[in-house]
Scaffold this motif. Structure first.
Motif: not given
Length: 67
Positions: A13-15, A54-55, A57-63
């Motif tokens: 999403k962040r390329k 760096a991205l 985003c929130q932790p919930g976006d990753i986990l």
């Protein structure tokens, strides 16, 4: 219990490439690759913090939790 790591989705999403993320958060390619592929057994809060910064985003976006 299963925790799914969506790091690859957020990177797309962040390329952002694996190399670029590695440089930005000062983590080895192999460690990021292990996170990205779901092979990691744990993640430090400091690493999660750096990835989220760096991205942008929130932790919930990753986990994600799935039963």
């Amino acid at each position: 219990m299963s925790i799914i790591i969506n790091l690859d989705v957020m990177m797309a999403k962040r390329k952002m490439s694996l190399n670029e993320l590695s440089e930005r958060i000062n983590l080895t390619l192999s460690n990021i690759s292990n996170l990205k592929t779901g092979k990691a057994k744990a993640i430090r809060f400091s690493t999660l913090d750096a990835i989220c910064k760096a991205l942008d985003c929130q932790p919930g976006d990753i986990l994600e939790f799935r039963e």
